[in-house]
Design a protein around this motif. Structure first.
Motif, PDB file in Angstrom:
ATOM      1  N   LEU A   1       9.384   4.124 -10.084  1.00 33.44           N
ATOM      2  CA  LEU A   1       8.948   2.529 -10.502  1.00 33.44           C
ATOM      3  C   LEU A   1       9.790   1.639  -9.569  1.00 33.44           C
ATOM      4  N   ASP A   2      10.920   1.654  -9.674  1.00 33.15           N
ATOM      5  CA  ASP A   2      11.826   0.799  -8.885  1.00 33.15           C
ATOM      6  C   ASP A   2      11.432   0.920  -7.557  1.00 33.15           C
ATOM      7  N   LEU A   3      11.206   2.090  -7.001  1.00 29.46           N
ATOM      8  CA  LEU A   3      10.898   2.183  -5.377  1.00 29.46           C
ATOM      9  C   LEU A   3       9.707   1.344  -5.184  1.00 29.46           C
ATOM     10  N   MET A   4       8.610   1.527  -6.095  1.00 30.92           N
ATOM     11  CA  MET A   4       7.463   0.797  -5.821  1.00 30.92           C
ATOM     12  C   MET A   4       7.753  -0.778  -6.187  1.00 30.92           C
ATOM     13  N   ALA A   5       8.439  -1.120  -6.927  1.00 30.43           N
ATOM     14  CA  ALA A   5       8.760  -2.426  -6.950  1.00 30.43           C
ATOM     15  C   ALA A   5       9.511  -3.086  -5.717  1.00 30.43           C
ATOM     16  N   SER A   6      10.242  -2.261  -5.152  1.00 30.65           N
ATOM     17  CA  SER A   6      10.978  -2.816  -4.106  1.00 30.65           C
ATOM     18  C   SER A   6      10.175  -3.034  -2.697  1.00 30.65           C
ATOM     19  N   TRP A   7       9.006  -2.613  -2.577  1.00 25.55           N
ATOM     20  CA  TRP A   7       8.080  -2.675  -1.192  1.00 25.55           C
ATOM     21  C   TRP A   7       7.546  -4.399  -1.482  1.00 25.55           C
ATOM     22  N   TYR A   8       7.911  -5.108  -2.697  1.00 26.68           N
ATOM     23  CA  TYR A   8       7.405  -6.313  -2.822  1.00 26.68           C
ATOM     24  C   TYR A   8       8.534  -7.120  -2.771  1.00 26.68           C
TER      25      TYR A   8
ATOM     26  N   ALA B   1      11.541  -9.574  -4.009  1.00 26.20           N
ATOM     27  CA  ALA B   1      12.201  -9.630  -5.472  1.00 26.20           C
ATOM     28  C   ALA B   1      11.596  -9.920  -6.556  1.00 26.20           C
ATOM     29  N   PRO B   2      11.065 -11.426  -6.499  1.00 28.65           N
ATOM     30  CA  PRO B   2      10.413 -12.076  -7.725  1.00 28.65           C
ATOM     31  C   PRO B   2       9.486 -11.312  -8.251  1.00 28.65           C
ATOM     32  N   LEU B   3       8.672 -10.461  -7.463  1.00 26.86           N
ATOM     33  CA  LEU B   3       7.640  -9.872  -7.999  1.00 26.86           C
ATOM     34  C   LEU B   3       7.771  -8.483  -8.692  1.00 26.86           C
ATOM     35  N   ALA B   4       9.035  -8.215  -8.656  1.00 31.23           N
ATOM     36  CA  ALA B   4       9.402  -6.643  -9.030  1.00 31.23           C
ATOM     37  C   ALA B   4       8.815  -6.351 -10.455  1.00 31.23           C
ATOM     38  N   PRO B   5       9.475  -7.336 -11.535  1.00 34.04           N
ATOM     39  CA  PRO B   5       9.095  -7.150 -12.837  1.00 34.04           C
ATOM     40  C   PRO B   5       7.568  -6.972 -12.991  1.00 34.04           C
ATOM     41  N   ALA B   6       6.723  -7.813 -12.139  1.00 34.99           N
ATOM     42  CA  ALA B   6       5.388  -7.975 -12.370  1.00 34.99           C
ATOM     43  C   ALA B   6       4.747  -6.504 -11.928  1.00 34.99           C
ATOM     44  N   VAL B   7       5.145  -5.855 -10.640  1.00 38.20           N
ATOM     45  CA  VAL B   7       4.826  -4.757 -10.112  1.00 38.20           C
ATOM     46  C   VAL B   7       5.163  -3.333 -11.122  1.00 38.20           C
ATOM     47  N   ARG B   8       6.409  -3.507 -11.592  1.00 39.25           N
ATOM     48  CA  ARG B   8       6.631  -2.355 -12.606  1.00 39.25           C
ATOM     49  C   ARG B   8       5.712  -2.469 -13.841  1.00 39.25           C
ATOM     50  N   THR B   9       5.312  -3.670 -14.380  1.00 40.30           N
ATOM     51  CA  THR B   9       4.373  -3.851 -15.335  1.00 40.30           C
ATOM     52  C   THR B   9       3.000  -3.368 -14.987  1.00 40.30           C
ATOM     53  N   ALA B  10       2.597  -3.621 -13.741  1.00 37.48           N
ATOM     54  CA  ALA B  10       1.066  -3.394 -13.032  1.00 37.48           C
ATOM     55  C   ALA B  10       1.238  -1.747 -12.987  1.00 37.48           C
ATOM     56  N   SER B  11       2.121  -1.222 -12.362  1.00 35.70           N
ATOM     57  CA  SER B  11       2.249   0.201 -12.473  1.00 35.70           C
ATOM     58  C   SER B  11       2.074   0.801 -13.621  1.00 35.70           C
ATOM     59  N   LYS B  12       2.556   0.396 -14.538  1.00 35.14           N
ATOM     60  CA  LYS B  12       2.753   1.071 -15.961  1.00 35.14           C
ATOM     61  C   LYS B  12       1.144   0.950 -16.751  1.00 35.14           C
TER      62      LYS B  12
ATOM     63  N   GLY C   1      -1.429   8.486   6.951  1.00 38.63           N
ATOM     64  CA  GLY C   1      -0.336   8.056   6.214  1.00 38.63           C
ATOM     65  C   GLY C   1       0.981   7.673   6.722  1.00 38.63           C
ATOM     66  N   ARG C   2       1.386   8.247   7.922  1.00 42.95           N
ATOM     67  CA  ARG C   2       2.238   7.597   8.746  1.00 42.95           C
ATOM     68  C   ARG C   2       2.328   6.298   9.209  1.00 42.95           C
ATOM     69  N   GLN C   3       1.309   5.698   8.979  1.00 40.10           N
ATOM     70  CA  GLN C   3       1.240   4.262   9.498  1.00 40.10           C
ATOM     71  C   GLN C   3       1.185   3.299   8.010  1.00 40.10           C
ATOM     72  N   ASN C   4       1.605   3.912   7.115  1.00 40.53           N
ATOM     73  CA  ASN C   4       1.633   3.092   5.780  1.00 40.53           C
ATOM     74  C   ASN C   4       2.813   2.248   5.780  1.00 40.53           C
ATOM     75  N   ARG C   5       2.781   1.061   5.535  1.00 45.59           N
ATOM     76  CA  ARG C   5       3.831   0.271   5.580  1.00 45.59           C
ATOM     77  C   ARG C   5       4.940   0.571   4.377  1.00 45.59           C
ATOM     78  N   GLU C   6       4.694   1.339   3.640  1.00 45.87           N
ATOM     79  CA  GLU C   6       5.531   1.587   2.380  1.00 45.87           C
ATOM     80  C   GLU C   6       6.569   2.703   2.944  1.00 45.87           C
TER      81      GLU C   6
END
Length: 310
Positions: free
Chosen positions: A191-198, A200-211, A258-263
């Motif tokens: 979840l921290d990794l997924m949040a790191s793709w956005y 920093a201010p959006l990280a808590p929202a990304v974690r919440t959305a992922s859950k 997949g190799r072209q994904n920005r993540e």
């Protein structure tokens, strides 16, 4: 080309003989973003099986080197999709997958379950959020593609057909999902990794959305608080709205692999910043005699370095 012309082409192909081509069209043309997200969720689901989550925590690969392991997994699976089972890069990717898996004591049942997530989770994701659903023809091809992958990985008693994949997944999760401290650490790191793709201010929202995308069985296994009904409606509604918007777009005229994904961030200089043979964690038990693909192939006079596509 009109929006459904590629589907018409897919329906003219044989779902078993042409299963790789059908799956490549699904993953690289019809639903590249959705398949990427669904496969992320598929792998994430496996952490809730304690024997899998605990092992992943013990290796520390998904807690200390989370981005690199995400990238390597995506690229190895992607190499087979892009190039095929009998290509140099496809064979090399499967060899690396087998070498890593055989370094550890992983049961056939766990391996078979992970394979099932690759079939079932994308179908469920597209049912909920895709611009269209997969047809029975496409599901048959997808199941055959992953049955073939399982055979190349030496997995025994691989399900045949989507219904068998789904039944095995449901039964295995019902019997095995549970709490493990190490698995929770792997989940938190992901979840921290997924949040790191956005930003920093959006990280808590990304974690919440992922859950909010997790079903109750996953939330219980990781002991996460259940998101509010409003949060779930907003997140899932936004994804459904995206799917409706994609339906109105013209069809993709070039593949997106997949190799072209920005993540993917571990390898600079894409698309030539890595070699398939160098992907994955290198540890003990990497001898090719033990870990090569169990399915024989005709010899190819071409190195993995030579086989690249734009």
């Amino acid at each position: 080309m009109r929006r459904y012309d590629r589907l018409k082409h897919i329906l003219r192909l044989d779902p078993e003989k042409d299963s790789h081509e059908i799956y490549r069209l699904i993953a690289a043309y019809e639903f590249p973003w959705d398949i990427a997200r669904a496969l992320e969720l598929a792998l994430y689901r496996t952490y809730a099986v304690p024997s899998i989550g605990r092992l992943l925590a013990e290796t520390a690969e998904l807690t200390d080197r989370t981005q690199r392991r995400y990238d390597d997994t995506s690229l190895l699976l992607d190499a087979v999709v892009e190039h095929g089972f009998d290509s140099v890069n496809g064979r090399t990717a499967i060899r690396r997958i087998n070498q890593m898996h055989r370094t550890y004591d992983i049961s056939n049942d766990d391996m078979r379950y992970v394979l099932c997530t690759f079939v079932v989770t994308p179908k469920r994701w597209l049912d909920a959020f895709g611009w269209r659903r997969l047809t029975p023809h496409e599901l048959r091809a997808t199941a055959h593609y992953y049955s073939t992958l399982g055979r190349h990985m030496g997995i025994q008693d691989v399900p045949v057909g989507y219904a068998e994949f789904e039944k095995y997944l449901n039964d295995y999760e019902d019997a095995n999902y549970g709490w493990d401290e190490g698995a929770r650490k792997v989940s938190d790191s992901t979840l921290d990794l997924m949040a790191s793709w956005y930003p920093a201010p959006l990280a808590p929202a990304v974690r919440t959305a992922s859950k909010a995308l997790l079903d109750d069985s996953l939330l219980r296994a990781f002991r996460y608080a259940r998101p509010s009904p409003t949060t779930r409606r907003l997140v899932r509604g936004a994804l459904r709205l995206r799917g409706r918007g994609v339906r109105l777009l013209p069809p993709r005229d070039r593949p997106h692999f997949g190799r072209q994904n920005r993540e993917i961030k571990s390898y600079p200089g894409y698309p030539v910043g890595y070699q398939v043979a160098d992907l994955g964690a290198f540890g003990g038990g990497t001898g090719q005699g033990k870990s090569a693909c169990p399915v024989p192939h005709a010899a190819k006079g071409q190195s993995a370095i030579e086989e690249k596509r734009p």
